[in-house]
Write a protein that holds these residues in place. Sequence first.
Motif, PDB file in Angstrom:
ATOM      1  N   GLY A  44       3.696  -8.795   3.895  1.00  0.00           N
ATOM      2  CA  GLY A  44       2.508  -9.405   3.294  1.00  0.00           C
ATOM      3  C   GLY A  44       2.453  -9.312   1.781  1.00  0.00           C
ATOM      4  N   THR A  45       3.568  -8.964   1.122  1.00  0.00           N
ATOM      5  CA  THR A  45       3.468  -8.641  -0.302  1.00  0.00           C
ATOM      6  C   THR A  45       4.561  -9.331  -1.116  1.00  0.00           C
ATOM      7  OG1 THR A  45       2.598  -6.505   0.472  1.00  0.00           O
ATOM      8  CG2 THR A  45       3.052  -6.679  -1.859  1.00  0.00           C
ATOM      9  N   MET A  90       0.826  -1.212   0.000  1.00  0.00           N
ATOM     10  CA  MET A  90       0.000   0.000   0.000  1.00  0.00           C
ATOM     11  C   MET A  90       0.863   1.268   0.000  1.00  0.00           C
ATOM     12  SD  MET A  90      -2.891  -1.395  -0.116  1.00  0.00           S
ATOM     13  CE  MET A  90      -2.423  -3.057  -0.611  1.00  0.00           C
ATOM     14  N   ARG A  94      -0.870 -12.550  -7.103  1.00  0.00           N
ATOM     15  CA  ARG A  94      -2.020 -12.153  -6.291  1.00  0.00           C
ATOM     16  C   ARG A  94      -3.253 -12.180  -7.187  1.00  0.00           C
ATOM     17  NH1 ARG A  94       1.018 -12.887  -2.722  1.00  0.00           N
ATOM     18  NH2 ARG A  94       1.467 -11.594  -0.910  1.00  0.00           N
ATOM     19  N   ILE A  95      -4.354 -12.648  -6.613  1.00  0.00           N
ATOM     20  CA  ILE A  95      -5.620 -12.672  -7.352  1.00  0.00           C
ATOM     21  C   ILE A  95      -6.230 -11.270  -7.381  1.00  0.00           C
ATOM     22  CG2 ILE A  95      -8.031 -13.478  -7.220  1.00  0.00           C
ATOM     23  CD1 ILE A  95      -6.970 -16.128  -6.116  1.00  0.00           C
ATOM     24  N   VAL A 128      10.997   3.019  11.843  1.00  0.00           N
ATOM     25  CA  VAL A 128      10.353   4.081  12.616  1.00  0.00           C
ATOM     26  C   VAL A 128      10.021   3.528  13.998  1.00  0.00           C
ATOM     27  CG1 VAL A 128       8.267   5.493  12.794  1.00  0.00           C
ATOM     28  CG2 VAL A 128       9.422   5.219  10.572  1.00  0.00           C
ATOM     29  N   LYS A 132      -4.765  -6.364  -4.478  1.00  0.00           N
ATOM     30  CA  LYS A 132      -5.436  -5.948  -5.724  1.00  0.00           C
ATOM     31  C   LYS A 132      -5.888  -4.498  -5.684  1.00  0.00           C
ATOM     32  CE  LYS A 132      -8.534  -9.265  -4.806  1.00  0.00           C
ATOM     33  NZ  LYS A 132      -8.265  -9.468  -3.340  1.00  0.00           N
ATOM     34  N   CYS A 158       4.095 -16.101   4.277  1.00  0.00           N
ATOM     35  CA  CYS A 158       3.684 -14.711   4.075  1.00  0.00           C
ATOM     36  C   CYS A 158       2.779 -14.337   5.244  1.00  0.00           C
ATOM     37  CB  CYS A 158       2.942 -14.631   2.740  1.00  0.00           C
ATOM     38  SG  CYS A 158       2.255 -13.022   2.292  1.00  0.00           S
ATOM     39  N   HIS A 188      10.251  -6.984  -0.537  1.00  0.00           N
ATOM     40  CA  HIS A 188      10.964  -7.956   0.284  1.00  0.00           C
ATOM     41  C   HIS A 188       9.978  -9.043   0.710  1.00  0.00           C
ATOM     42  CE1 HIS A 188       8.915  -6.467   3.840  1.00  0.00           C
ATOM     43  NE2 HIS A 188       9.199  -5.234   3.460  1.00  0.00           N
ATOM     44  N   ASP A 197      11.053   2.662   5.143  1.00  0.00           N
ATOM     45  CA  ASP A 197      10.731   1.245   5.358  1.00  0.00           C
ATOM     46  C   ASP A 197      11.852   0.572   6.130  1.00  0.00           C
ATOM     47  OD1 ASP A 197       8.487  -0.757   3.903  1.00  0.00           O
ATOM     48  OD2 ASP A 197      10.235  -1.745   4.820  1.00  0.00           O
TER      49      ASP A 197
HETATM   50  C1  LIG Z   1      -0.004 -15.660   1.195  1.00  0.00           C
HETATM   51  C2  LIG Z   1      -0.721 -14.399   0.847  1.00  0.00           C
HETATM   52  C3  LIG Z   1      -1.611 -14.401  -0.215  1.00  0.00           C
HETATM   53  C4  LIG Z   1      -2.326 -13.263  -0.550  1.00  0.00           C
HETATM   54  N1  LIG Z   1      -3.155 -13.311  -1.639  1.00  0.00           N
HETATM   55  C5  LIG Z   1      -3.773 -12.184  -2.039  1.00  0.00           C
HETATM   56  C6  LIG Z   1      -4.486 -12.174  -3.248  1.00  0.00           C
HETATM   57  O1  LIG Z   1      -4.554 -13.184  -3.958  1.00  0.00           O
HETATM   58  N2  LIG Z   1      -5.083 -11.019  -3.628  1.00  0.00           N
HETATM   59  C7  LIG Z   1      -4.980  -9.880  -2.876  1.00  0.00           C
HETATM   60  O2  LIG Z   1      -5.550  -8.864  -3.278  1.00  0.00           O
HETATM   61  N3  LIG Z   1      -4.299  -9.863  -1.716  1.00  0.00           N
HETATM   62  C8  LIG Z   1      -3.683 -10.982  -1.298  1.00  0.00           C
HETATM   63  N4  LIG Z   1      -2.938 -10.984  -0.153  1.00  0.00           N
HETATM   64  C9  LIG Z   1      -2.948  -9.790   0.708  1.00  0.00           C
HETATM   65  C10 LIG Z   1      -2.087  -8.661   0.203  1.00  0.00           C
HETATM   66  O3  LIG Z   1      -0.917  -9.160  -0.388  1.00  0.00           O
HETATM   67  C11 LIG Z   1      -1.816  -7.725   1.357  1.00  0.00           C
HETATM   68  O4  LIG Z   1      -3.060  -7.303   1.912  1.00  0.00           O
HETATM   69  C12 LIG Z   1      -1.046  -6.487   0.957  1.00  0.00           C
HETATM   70  O5  LIG Z   1      -0.064  -6.755  -0.002  1.00  0.00           O
HETATM   71  C13 LIG Z   1      -0.414  -5.895   2.201  1.00  0.00           C
HETATM   72  O6  LIG Z   1       0.197  -4.676   1.905  1.00  0.00           O
HETATM   73  P1  LIG Z   1       0.674  -3.730   3.094  1.00  0.00           P
HETATM   74  O7  LIG Z   1       1.256  -2.526   2.462  1.00  0.00           O
HETATM   75  O8  LIG Z   1      -0.436  -3.561   4.072  1.00  0.00           O
HETATM   76  O9  LIG Z   1       1.790  -4.581   3.874  1.00  0.00           O
HETATM   77  P2  LIG Z   1       3.331  -4.846   3.475  1.00  0.00           P
HETATM   78  O10 LIG Z   1       3.470  -4.981   2.017  1.00  0.00           O
HETATM   79  O11 LIG Z   1       3.816  -5.921   4.355  1.00  0.00           O
HETATM   80  O12 LIG Z   1       4.036  -3.485   3.811  1.00  0.00           O
HETATM   81  C14 LIG Z   1       4.251  -2.998   5.114  1.00  0.00           C
HETATM   82  C15 LIG Z   1       5.615  -2.354   5.117  1.00  0.00           C
HETATM   83  O13 LIG Z   1       5.779  -1.607   6.294  1.00  0.00           O
HETATM   84  C16 LIG Z   1       7.124  -1.700   6.671  1.00  0.00           C
HETATM   85  N5  LIG Z   1       7.198  -1.354   8.099  1.00  0.00           N
HETATM   86  C17 LIG Z   1       6.503  -1.943   9.107  1.00  0.00           C
HETATM   87  N6  LIG Z   1       6.813  -1.375  10.279  1.00  0.00           N
HETATM   88  C18 LIG Z   1       7.714  -0.396  10.024  1.00  0.00           C
HETATM   89  C19 LIG Z   1       8.425   0.546  10.839  1.00  0.00           C
HETATM   90  N7  LIG Z   1       8.262   0.581  12.160  1.00  0.00           N
HETATM   91  N8  LIG Z   1       9.286   1.382  10.228  1.00  0.00           N
HETATM   92  C20 LIG Z   1       9.474   1.354   8.885  1.00  0.00           C
HETATM   93  N9  LIG Z   1       8.827   0.473   8.070  1.00  0.00           N
HETATM   94  C21 LIG Z   1       7.958  -0.376   8.628  1.00  0.00           C
HETATM   95  C22 LIG Z   1       7.479  -3.150   6.387  1.00  0.00           C
HETATM   96  O14 LIG Z   1       8.845  -3.370   6.259  1.00  0.00           O
HETATM   97  C23 LIG Z   1       6.729  -3.383   5.067  1.00  0.00           C
HETATM   98  O15 LIG Z   1       7.553  -3.170   3.945  1.00  0.00           O
HETATM   99  C24 LIG Z   1      -2.176 -12.082   0.198  1.00  0.00           C
HETATM  100  C25 LIG Z   1      -1.259 -12.054   1.249  1.00  0.00           C
HETATM  101  C26 LIG Z   1      -0.515 -13.187   1.562  1.00  0.00           C
HETATM  102  C27 LIG Z   1       0.460 -13.120   2.687  1.00  0.00           C
END
Ligand SMILES: Cc1cc2nc3c(=O)[nH]c(=O)nc-3n(C[C@H](O)[C@H](O)[C@H](O)COP(=O)(O)OP(=O)(O)OC[C@H]3O[C@@H](n4cnc5c(N)ncnc54)[C@H](O)[C@@H]3O)c2cc1C
Length: 385
Positions: free
Chosen positions: A42-43, A13, A48-49, A171, A347, A314, A38, A32
Amino acid sequence: MQYDAIVIGTGGMGSAACLELARRGRRVLGLDRFHPPHSHGGTHGRSRIIRQAYMEAPAYVPLLLSAYRLWRRLEEETGVDLLRITGGLMIGPPDSDAVAGSLRSAREHGIAHEMLDPAEIRRRFPPLTPGADTVALWEREAGVLDPELGVGTMLDAAEDLGAVLRPGVRVTGWECAGEGVRVRTENGEQLRAARLVLTAGPWASELLPGVSTHLTPSREVMHWFQPEGGVARYAPDRFPIYIWDPGAGAVIYGFPALDGPQGGVKVAIHHGGDPVDPDHVSREVTPDDVEAIRACLAHRIPDLAGRHLHGAVCLYTNSPDHHFLLGPHPQAPQVVLAAGLSGHGYKFAPVVGALLADLALHGETDHPIGPFLPPGGGSGAAIPG
Ligand SMILES: Cc1cc2nc3c(=O)[nH]c(=O)nc-3n(C[C@H](O)[C@H](O)[C@H](O)COP(=O)(O)OP(=O)(O)OC[C@H]3O[C@@H](n4cnc5c(N)ncnc54)[C@H](O)[C@@H]3O)c2cc1C
């Protein structure tokens, strides 16, 4: 220097938020703790669907339609292929969440779909072996995104537009400072910005005082199998994405063979994993993990459960009802967040980036996020660093 916005977490996100803020000419700093893309959060996992007849609730559909448009715009801007349409099957008994929920969204929003009986499912997609009580909703526009490619593409584009990205910086805290915010990092820096965007994925709850919703990361395992009959029947031009919800028992989802003859076919259990601390989660895929998915495949896609090639862990970040939290921090209007994406958020990345930028810059958005607004409660809007 004072930034217009600091984004904490530049994963799924946050990379989209950085890009959207930079696109609007703002001075944005993305921090980050790791080096996105990386495999700690969760990514990752290469696929991803994406789908429109959304089983989780019709309220997501307007956001999804915007997401499709914005993924295509990003492809045009960057020349990178990000979204591949394969069609999708939502499989299960007629009253399962996958079938009934998808049908409800399709009907409410006029999404093209077709209902298939078990014989038709087998005829069109021979690896699938549904029982007599199983039907499927077929959605032509469903497909696949590559999350690592998506994050990398968004971060490159954001940097090209002037965003400052600092991976490897953790952070430790933030607080409101006048109209703006102050962010503290592990190495003792104090950074200031007019607005803060919190997109910390599995680590979100560490950074979200004042939001009462409990967020629970869980350990979810992805598997790649070499099917017994080879991958030809799983080629992406003839085999779709699917979610298979047996009504009672584990929901599985999977993909066509996206990585050629030797790359295997990916499949996983949805919400199968235990709650974990994201800093102390076992990344090792165990024989029990493999057994669990084999048991699911035995009566649904028996040919797929051939040789187990590899697996990967993941993290989901689950809200209690598995619905998103999107919007302003309930006690700090200069802070906006996307959290609790509960295993189905990727997605939406480009539309989440856009609505976070709207909220950060204007305090409002045209995207319909009413059902997803973060509830208040808990302690004040600052955390000690
Ligand atoms: C196995 C699996 C299958 C999935 N399948 C699907 C799918 O098919 N379709 C779909 O739409 N979604 C799917 N998802 C969900 C989707 O991938 C996630 O909801 C989404 O990618 C999460 O994004 P995010 O930015 O919230 O988290 P992340 O991408 O994890 O990003 C969070 C970031 O914050 C950083 N961070 C955290 N704390 C700190 C801090 N204190 N200081 C600095 N940086 C920090 C971390 O390093 C990380 O890079 C799936 C997830 C998984 C695990």
